[in-house]
Design a protein around this motif. Structure first.
Motif, PDB file in Angstrom:
ATOM      1  N   MET A   1      -4.281 -50.696 -28.362  1.00 50.22           N
ATOM      2  CA  MET A   1      -3.835 -49.324 -28.365  1.00 50.22           C
ATOM      3  C   MET A   1      -4.745 -48.486 -27.478  1.00 50.22           C
ATOM      4  SD  MET A   1      -3.104 -46.973 -31.654  1.00 50.22           S
ATOM      5  CE  MET A   1      -3.058 -45.236 -31.482  1.00 50.22           C
ATOM      6  N   ALA A   2      -4.189 -47.466 -26.839  1.00 49.18           N
ATOM      7  CA  ALA A   2      -4.950 -46.588 -25.955  1.00 49.18           C
ATOM      8  C   ALA A   2      -5.864 -45.687 -26.776  1.00 49.18           C
ATOM      9  CB  ALA A   2      -3.991 -45.737 -25.133  1.00 49.18           C
ATOM     10  N   ASN A   3      -6.738 -44.969 -26.088  1.00 46.74           N
ATOM     11  CA  ASN A   3      -7.623 -44.031 -26.779  1.00 46.74           C
ATOM     12  C   ASN A   3      -6.788 -43.020 -27.556  1.00 46.74           C
ATOM     13  OD1 ASN A   3      -9.832 -45.253 -25.642  1.00 46.74           O
ATOM     14  ND2 ASN A   3      -9.915 -43.839 -23.907  1.00 46.74           N
ATOM     15  N   PRO A   4      -7.169 -42.739 -28.802  1.00 44.35           N
ATOM     16  CA  PRO A   4      -6.396 -41.759 -29.575  1.00 44.35           C
ATOM     17  C   PRO A   4      -6.517 -40.371 -28.952  1.00 44.35           C
ATOM     18  CG  PRO A   4      -8.319 -42.484 -30.804  1.00 44.35           C
ATOM     19  CD  PRO A   4      -8.272 -43.297 -29.551  1.00 44.35           C
ATOM     20  N   THR A   5      -5.434 -39.633 -28.984  1.00 42.54           N
ATOM     21  CA  THR A   5      -5.381 -38.289 -28.441  1.00 42.54           C
ATOM     22  C   THR A   5      -5.497 -37.291 -29.581  1.00 42.54           C
ATOM     23  OG1 THR A   5      -3.920 -39.095 -26.704  1.00 42.54           O
ATOM     24  CG2 THR A   5      -3.995 -36.730 -27.029  1.00 42.54           C
ATOM     25  N   ASP A   6      -6.322 -36.269 -29.383  1.00 44.15           N
ATOM     26  CA  ASP A   6      -6.491 -35.252 -30.413  1.00 44.15           C
ATOM     27  C   ASP A   6      -5.266 -34.334 -30.409  1.00 44.15           C
ATOM     28  OD1 ASP A   6      -7.293 -33.320 -32.193  1.00 44.15           O
ATOM     29  OD2 ASP A   6      -9.272 -33.051 -31.293  1.00 44.15           O
ATOM     30  N   PRO A   7      -4.511 -34.275 -31.500  1.00 39.01           N
ATOM     31  CA  PRO A   7      -3.270 -33.505 -31.533  1.00 39.01           C
ATOM     32  C   PRO A   7      -3.452 -32.005 -31.352  1.00 39.01           C
ATOM     33  CG  PRO A   7      -3.628 -34.623 -33.635  1.00 39.01           C
ATOM     34  CD  PRO A   7      -4.752 -34.980 -32.736  1.00 39.01           C
ATOM     35  N   LYS A   8      -4.639 -31.474 -31.608  1.00 41.25           N
ATOM     36  CA  LYS A   8      -4.814 -30.024 -31.477  1.00 41.25           C
ATOM     37  C   LYS A   8      -4.765 -29.566 -30.021  1.00 41.25           C
ATOM     38  CE  LYS A   8      -9.863 -29.856 -31.590  1.00 41.25           C
ATOM     39  NZ  LYS A   8     -11.016 -29.377 -32.345  1.00 41.25           N
ATOM     40  N   TYR A   9      -4.830 -30.483 -29.077  1.00 39.85           N
ATOM     41  CA  TYR A   9      -4.766 -30.121 -27.670  1.00 39.85           C
ATOM     42  C   TYR A   9      -3.368 -30.323 -27.076  1.00 39.85           C
ATOM     43  CZ  TYR A   9      -9.803 -30.139 -28.071  1.00 39.85           C
ATOM     44  OH  TYR A   9     -11.095 -29.875 -28.468  1.00 39.85           O
ATOM     45  N   LEU A  10      -2.388 -30.596 -27.913  1.00 41.57           N
ATOM     46  CA  LEU A  10      -1.051 -30.909 -27.428  1.00 41.57           C
ATOM     47  C   LEU A  10      -0.037 -29.873 -27.874  1.00 41.57           C
ATOM     48  CD1 LEU A  10      -1.022 -34.689 -28.373  1.00 41.57           C
ATOM     49  CD2 LEU A  10      -1.626 -33.688 -26.176  1.00 41.57           C
ATOM     50  N   ASP A  11       0.938 -29.602 -27.022  1.00 42.61           N
ATOM     51  CA  ASP A  11       2.055 -28.797 -27.492  1.00 42.61           C
ATOM     52  C   ASP A  11       3.125 -29.737 -28.023  1.00 42.61           C
ATOM     53  OD1 ASP A  11       3.549 -29.784 -25.367  1.00 42.61           O
ATOM     54  OD2 ASP A  11       3.724 -27.895 -24.332  1.00 42.61           O
TER      55      ASP A  11
ATOM     56  N   ARG B   1       6.167 -30.600 -27.107  1.00 43.05           N
ATOM     57  CA  ARG B   1       6.835 -31.529 -26.167  1.00 43.05           C
ATOM     58  C   ARG B   1       5.924 -32.670 -25.750  1.00 43.05           C
ATOM     59  NH1 ARG B   1       7.736 -27.019 -22.075  1.00 43.05           N
ATOM     60  NH2 ARG B   1       5.740 -26.652 -23.011  1.00 43.05           N
ATOM     61  N   THR B   2       4.658 -32.335 -25.469  1.00 42.39           N
ATOM     62  CA  THR B   2       3.705 -33.369 -25.066  1.00 42.39           C
ATOM     63  C   THR B   2       3.444 -34.321 -26.231  1.00 42.39           C
ATOM     64  OG1 THR B   2       2.663 -31.746 -23.626  1.00 42.39           O
ATOM     65  CG2 THR B   2       1.446 -33.760 -24.042  1.00 42.39           C
ATOM     66  N   ALA B   3       3.313 -33.777 -27.419  1.00 45.79           N
ATOM     67  CA  ALA B   3       3.074 -34.609 -28.597  1.00 45.79           C
ATOM     68  C   ALA B   3       4.228 -35.581 -28.803  1.00 45.79           C
ATOM     69  CB  ALA B   3       2.873 -33.741 -29.834  1.00 45.79           C
ATOM     70  N   GLU B   4       5.465 -35.106 -28.658  1.00 49.35           N
ATOM     71  CA  GLU B   4       6.622 -35.995 -28.815  1.00 49.35           C
ATOM     72  C   GLU B   4       6.592 -37.126 -27.790  1.00 49.35           C
ATOM     73  OE1 GLU B   4       9.983 -33.361 -28.605  1.00 49.35           O
ATOM     74  OE2 GLU B   4       9.629 -32.606 -30.630  1.00 49.35           O
ATOM     75  N   ARG B   5       6.234 -36.798 -26.564  1.00 51.06           N
ATOM     76  CA  ARG B   5       6.159 -37.831 -25.523  1.00 51.06           C
ATOM     77  C   ARG B   5       5.051 -38.836 -25.849  1.00 51.06           C
ATOM     78  NH1 ARG B   5       5.177 -34.830 -21.036  1.00 51.06           N
ATOM     79  NH2 ARG B   5       2.995 -35.402 -20.935  1.00 51.06           N
ATOM     80  N   TYR B   6       3.904 -38.348 -26.299  1.00 50.46           N
ATOM     81  CA  TYR B   6       2.799 -39.241 -26.646  1.00 50.46           C
ATOM     82  C   TYR B   6       3.131 -40.084 -27.870  1.00 50.46           C
ATOM     83  CZ  TYR B   6      -0.446 -37.061 -23.334  1.00 50.46           C
ATOM     84  OH  TYR B   6      -1.083 -36.622 -22.210  1.00 50.46           O
ATOM     85  N   LEU B   7       3.862 -39.518 -28.822  1.00 47.07           N
ATOM     86  CA  LEU B   7       4.281 -40.299 -29.985  1.00 47.07           C
ATOM     87  C   LEU B   7       5.197 -41.449 -29.557  1.00 47.07           C
ATOM     88  CD1 LEU B   7       4.967 -37.438 -32.548  1.00 47.07           C
ATOM     89  CD2 LEU B   7       3.238 -39.235 -32.769  1.00 47.07           C
ATOM     90  N   ARG B   8       6.138 -41.149 -28.668  1.00 45.19           N
ATOM     91  CA  ARG B   8       7.055 -42.215 -28.189  1.00 45.19           C
ATOM     92  C   ARG B   8       6.319 -43.313 -27.440  1.00 45.19           C
ATOM     93  NH1 ARG B   8      10.372 -37.767 -26.694  1.00 45.19           N
ATOM     94  NH2 ARG B   8       9.686 -38.029 -24.550  1.00 45.19           N
ATOM     95  N   SER B   9       5.301 -42.936 -26.673  1.00 45.98           N
ATOM     96  CA  SER B   9       4.577 -43.935 -25.880  1.00 45.98           C
ATOM     97  C   SER B   9       3.509 -44.660 -26.694  1.00 45.98           C
ATOM     98  CB  SER B   9       3.927 -43.271 -24.663  1.00 45.98           C
ATOM     99  OG  SER B   9       2.843 -42.453 -25.057  1.00 45.98           O
ATOM    100  N   GLY B  10       3.212 -44.161 -27.904  1.00 41.42           N
ATOM    101  CA  GLY B  10       2.192 -44.803 -28.733  1.00 41.42           C
ATOM    102  C   GLY B  10       0.793 -44.315 -28.450  1.00 41.42           C
TER     103      GLY B  10
END
Length: 77
Positions: free
Chosen positions: A1-11, A13-22
């Motif tokens: 798995m890639a480095n985890p992304t901190d959700p507080k820095y995402l809007d 739309r970006t969060a949805e895209r990152y969720l789909r990509s894992g």
């Protein structure tokens, strides 16, 4: 798995895209969303004016200016 992304820095739309990509952990994102405060009482209504409406108002002002100008010339004659 890639480095985890901190959700507080995402809007959303970006969060949805990152969720789909894992790239973003769904549980971490859900915890973040649930931890956000409810600030709905701070909201204010927003009035939107369409571009066409602005042009109509400008035309009305121009017509009024022309009418006033005609009255001024008539008075001086």
């Amino acid at each position: 798995m890639a480095n985890p992304t901190d959700p507080k820095y995402l809007d959303k739309r970006t969060a949805e895209r990152y969720l789909r990509s894992g790239t973003l952990d769904e549980k971490a994102y859900q915890r973040h969303i649930e931890s956000l405060p409810d600030v709905s009482e701070k909201s204010v209504p927003v009035e939107t004016v369409m571009h066409d409406e602005l042009e109509d108002e400008e035309d009305d002002f121009e017509d009024e200016d022309e009418d006033e100008g005609e009255e001024d010339t008539e008075d001086t004659e």
